[in-house]
Scaffold this motif. Sequence first.
Motif, mmCIF file in Angstrom:
data_model
loop_
_atom_site.group_PDB
_atom_site.id
_atom_site.type_symbol
_atom_site.label_atom_id
_atom_site.label_comp_id
_atom_site.label_asym_id
_atom_site.label_seq_id
_atom_site.Cartn_x
_atom_site.Cartn_y
_atom_site.Cartn_z
ATOM 1 N N GLY A 195 -82.794 -70.138 -4.653
ATOM 2 C CA GLY A 195 -82.018 -69.105 -3.995
ATOM 3 C C GLY A 195 -80.608 -68.890 -4.486
ATOM 4 O O GLY A 195 -79.994 -67.859 -4.165
ATOM 5 N N ILE A 196 -80.065 -69.854 -5.261
ATOM 6 C CA ILE A 196 -78.664 -69.723 -5.674
ATOM 7 C C ILE A 196 -78.515 -69.928 -7.179
ATOM 8 O O ILE A 196 -78.177 -69.011 -7.914
ATOM 9 N N GLN A 197 -78.735 -71.150 -7.650
ATOM 10 C CA GLN A 197 -78.655 -71.415 -9.083
ATOM 11 C C GLN A 197 -79.494 -72.632 -9.432
ATOM 12 O O GLN A 197 -79.699 -73.520 -8.615
ATOM 13 N N ARG A 198 -79.972 -72.632 -10.662
ATOM 14 C CA ARG A 198 -80.720 -73.779 -11.181
ATOM 15 C C ARG A 198 -79.789 -74.665 -11.998
ATOM 16 O O ARG A 198 -78.813 -74.186 -12.560
ATOM 17 N N HIS A 199 -80.136 -75.937 -12.075
ATOM 18 C CA HIS A 199 -79.383 -76.877 -12.911
ATOM 19 C C HIS A 199 -80.271 -77.376 -14.046
ATOM 20 O O HIS A 199 -80.151 -78.511 -14.489
ATOM 21 N N PHE A 200 -81.167 -76.515 -14.499
ATOM 22 C CA PHE A 200 -82.069 -76.830 -15.605
ATOM 23 C C PHE A 200 -82.525 -75.516 -16.231
ATOM 24 O O PHE A 200 -82.463 -74.456 -15.603
ATOM 25 N N GLU A 201 -82.962 -75.605 -17.463
ATOM 26 C CA GLU A 201 -83.503 -74.442 -18.167
ATOM 27 C C GLU A 201 -85.015 -74.417 -17.999
ATOM 28 O O GLU A 201 -85.675 -75.457 -18.034
#
Length: 431
Positions: A195-201
Amino acid sequence: YLVTLIQKQWYQRRVRGDIERNEALVAAARRPAPKLHLLGLVSDGGVHAHIDHCKGLLAALKKLGAPPTYLHFFSDGRDTKPTSGVGFAEDMIKFIDDLQFGSLATIVGRYYAMDRDKRHERIQLAYEGLVQGKGDVVEKDRVLDFIKEQYSAGTTDEFLKPIIVDEEGRIGDGDTLLFFDFRADRMRQICEAFGIQRHFETAKVPKDLSVTTMTQYKEEFPFPNLFPPGSNKDTLAECLSNLDISQYHCAETEKYAHVTFFFNGGLEKQWPGEVREMVPSPKVATYDLQPTMNADGVAKAMAKQIEAGEHRFVMCNFAPPDMVGHTGKYEPTVAACTETDRCIGEILEACRKFGYTFLVTADHGNAEKMLSETGGPHTAHTCIRVPFYMDGGPQFMAHETSMALCDVAPTVLSLLGVEKPAAMTGRSLIA
């Protein structure tokens, strides 16, 4: 407190038949979307979520005319027996079949889907299972046998990698997500990823998702809640702050929430005069591999603050007995308790040297029971009465069976010479 509140409200609404009138649920069900996804821990452990809530939501969503609905089943094995998940999966499959609504889409262990220590690679593995269908593709009529095969190979519920049961249930553009865990700490990272941001590709990221959560997982999250936060007025931390009594809260990162969000009554807010220190937890796959965790770092930080004497109230959480106890591994749990005992002794020594009253208690048990009644490992919390120990202060009153955790905060305030507020229903246990 939160579990009791949710269960009470849930029961009352079921009796009245108005769960489906919950505004946030109605909005999620009636939002124009290709699919709706239910995500959460499916067990009767009652620590993070409850299977009854999952069933109730499915039934309500059917009444509300929700779009095709898919269940993403996070398997437990920590707050329940390590191989009980197959029974919960069987139960949900039957419930869905009888309801004639919904579909079991994926199964993935909480080790991956519910990480809380910023092990982003774990969340990534769960995310890619839910979005891309990466994992073991297994037909519904064979999934129970497949889970049992995982048990035979040594993989228990907590560590199940994504099992793709219905490939139509992948999370895609424009879908609605409803997370139904009521406890916040292990839902934050996966909600943030969607819902906000990922910390991985990752290769595929769904667009235009709508996220709704059972409770408020984090104050900064913009998601609507089925059960918005209530007001926990006059918690111990707030009382101390209002009286300008400085306080210090310490834990290792694995238990960050326990000395902040939980201790402060479900508020992330840091009160004026409240100092927080987090020492890093070891980066190991499971804590039986390093059962001492970073208890020594917590003890050293506490002893330093006690010596400095800047805060009238200092508190900490020791993680090893709970976190290693959850693994079900006996010898590592003995090592965890041994180290914790040594560290408690270090703090006790500092308290005696620098004139602090020392208190120790717990909110539940775990490590004292390592073997289940059926002979396998016991990994869940226990409800055995916990100790409340004091050194360096006045005497406790004579023991009564009615003494409870709600008496801890009034006792602390009494030791500080402060009257408890009316909101505290407990009593001081000082004689």
